[in-house]
Design an enzyme around this catalytic site. Sequence first.
Site, PDB file in Angstrom:
ATOM      1  CB  SER A  49      -0.873   0.017   1.254  1.00 50.07           C
ATOM      2  OG  SER A  49      -0.048   0.230   2.388  1.00 50.07           O
ATOM      3  CG  ASP A  82      -3.883  -2.737  -1.497  1.00 50.25           C
ATOM      4  OD1 ASP A  82      -4.838  -2.955  -2.263  1.00 50.25           O
ATOM      5  OD2 ASP A  82      -3.983  -2.731  -0.250  1.00 50.25           O
ATOM      6  CG  HIS A  83      -6.311   0.730  -1.980  1.00 50.73           C
ATOM      7  ND1 HIS A  83      -7.611   0.903  -2.370  1.00 50.73           N
ATOM      8  CD2 HIS A  83      -6.334  -0.299  -1.096  1.00 50.73           C
ATOM      9  CE1 HIS A  83      -8.394   0.028  -1.755  1.00 50.73           C
ATOM     10  NE2 HIS A  83      -7.639  -0.726  -0.978  1.00 50.73           N
ATOM     11  N   GLY A 181     -10.519  -2.228   7.464  1.00 55.38           N
ATOM     12  CA  GLY A 181     -10.241  -2.023   8.880  1.00 55.38           C
ATOM     13  C   GLY A 181     -10.871  -3.059   9.790  1.00 55.38           C
ATOM     14  CG  HIS A 212     -10.101  -4.012  -2.008  1.00 53.60           C
ATOM     15  ND1 HIS A 212      -8.944  -3.311  -1.810  1.00 53.60           N
ATOM     16  CD2 HIS A 212     -10.077  -4.437  -3.305  1.00 53.60           C
ATOM     17  CE1 HIS A 212      -8.252  -3.291  -2.938  1.00 53.60           C
ATOM     18  NE2 HIS A 212      -8.916  -3.972  -3.865  1.00 53.60           N
ATOM     19  CG  ASN A 255      -7.253  -7.014  -1.475  1.00 51.48           C
ATOM     20  OD1 ASN A 255      -6.994  -7.897  -2.284  1.00 51.48           O
ATOM     21  ND2 ASN A 255      -7.171  -5.737  -1.777  1.00 51.48           N
ATOM     22  NE  ARG A 282      18.182 -12.030  17.403  1.00 53.76           N
ATOM     23  CZ  ARG A 282      19.472 -12.297  17.544  1.00 53.76           C
ATOM     24  NH1 ARG A 282      20.207 -12.525  16.489  1.00 53.76           N
ATOM     25  NH2 ARG A 282      20.024 -12.338  18.750  1.00 53.76           N
TER      26      ARG A 282
END
Length: 309
Positions: A49, A82-83, A181, A212, A255, A282
């Site tokens: 994105s 994306d987008h 979202g 999406h 997506n 890590r």
Amino acid sequence: MLTTSTQIFQKALAEKFAIGAFNVNNLEIIQGIMEGCRAKKSPVILQVSAGARKYAGAIFLRKLMEGAADIYSEIPIVFHLDHGEDFEICKECIDHGFTSVMIDGSKFEFAENIALTKKVVDYAHAKGVVIEGELGKLEGMEDDVVVARGEGKYTDPAQAAEFVAKTGVDSLAVAIGTSHGAYKFPLGIEPKLDFERCRKIAEAVKIPLVLHGASSVLQNFVTEINSFGGKVENSQGVPEAAITEATQCGVAKVNIDTDIRLGMTAAVRKNLAEFPENFDVRKFLGAARDAVQKMVEHKIDILGSAGKI
Ligand code: G3H
Ligand code: 13P
Ligand code: ZN
């Protein structure tokens, strides 16, 4: 193996499954996704994105994805923007190794969306890159654009046919009730997608459809985040049964970003809480990576893309 989505989508439509398009922002996300795909022998779309480009930088992301293509050479991988918000961003990605690009003209009026999308299609096709367009408006937040509840607009099948004929896009993102979202459907209502509309669009356009805002907002992640000190509001995402149904209605690309974010956040919070003395990054980033892998394997089962390489 780096590839475009053309053949993968043809197979997906013919065999009625979908490819997961996962948003990537860093090394651990890419590794987690690729390990999941290797375990399930699934093709994959790694998508970037504008927010990811701002966070990690276009060059780092490209090199990481090239690394994935080298290491996981048996997996067909699509590098996707994306987008994409304007011609310049799409052009830059087309010129720099992306095999698939989305031009998102959904914020514009119909004629303007067509003109912009066609300009990108013409440039991309000359270079062998495929294009995803969008018609209709999803609610929710993506980058800095917020579409408020009630201000979304479902995709109209007849308009979609005209849009595809006039632009030449290779796939089409549609609005049938999903949103971006973590807050898609309030608790207590039955989440519904308009599959009748989806079928009509698929019939009208005869190209693969893209869903999406398709995260399921997996409840175990939200519960875990909140039980380790988080404050994520509980809500419902797209039910897994609805994702499976979408694969039967012409959707070939699904997506997923929010479920990655929730899964990683849950794993990091849990790991830090359980090992308070640890400061080896890590350890908790590794836990987050493992969570991504497990989540991706689960998604691949829902999408039906296991064994489709
Ligand atoms: O559709 C949008 C994706 O969830 C990307 O979000 O711009 O915050 O990376 P982002
Ligand atoms: P989610 O927010 O449902 O994961 O949707 C992601 C998306 O559509 C990225 O383009
Ligand atoms: Zn999206």
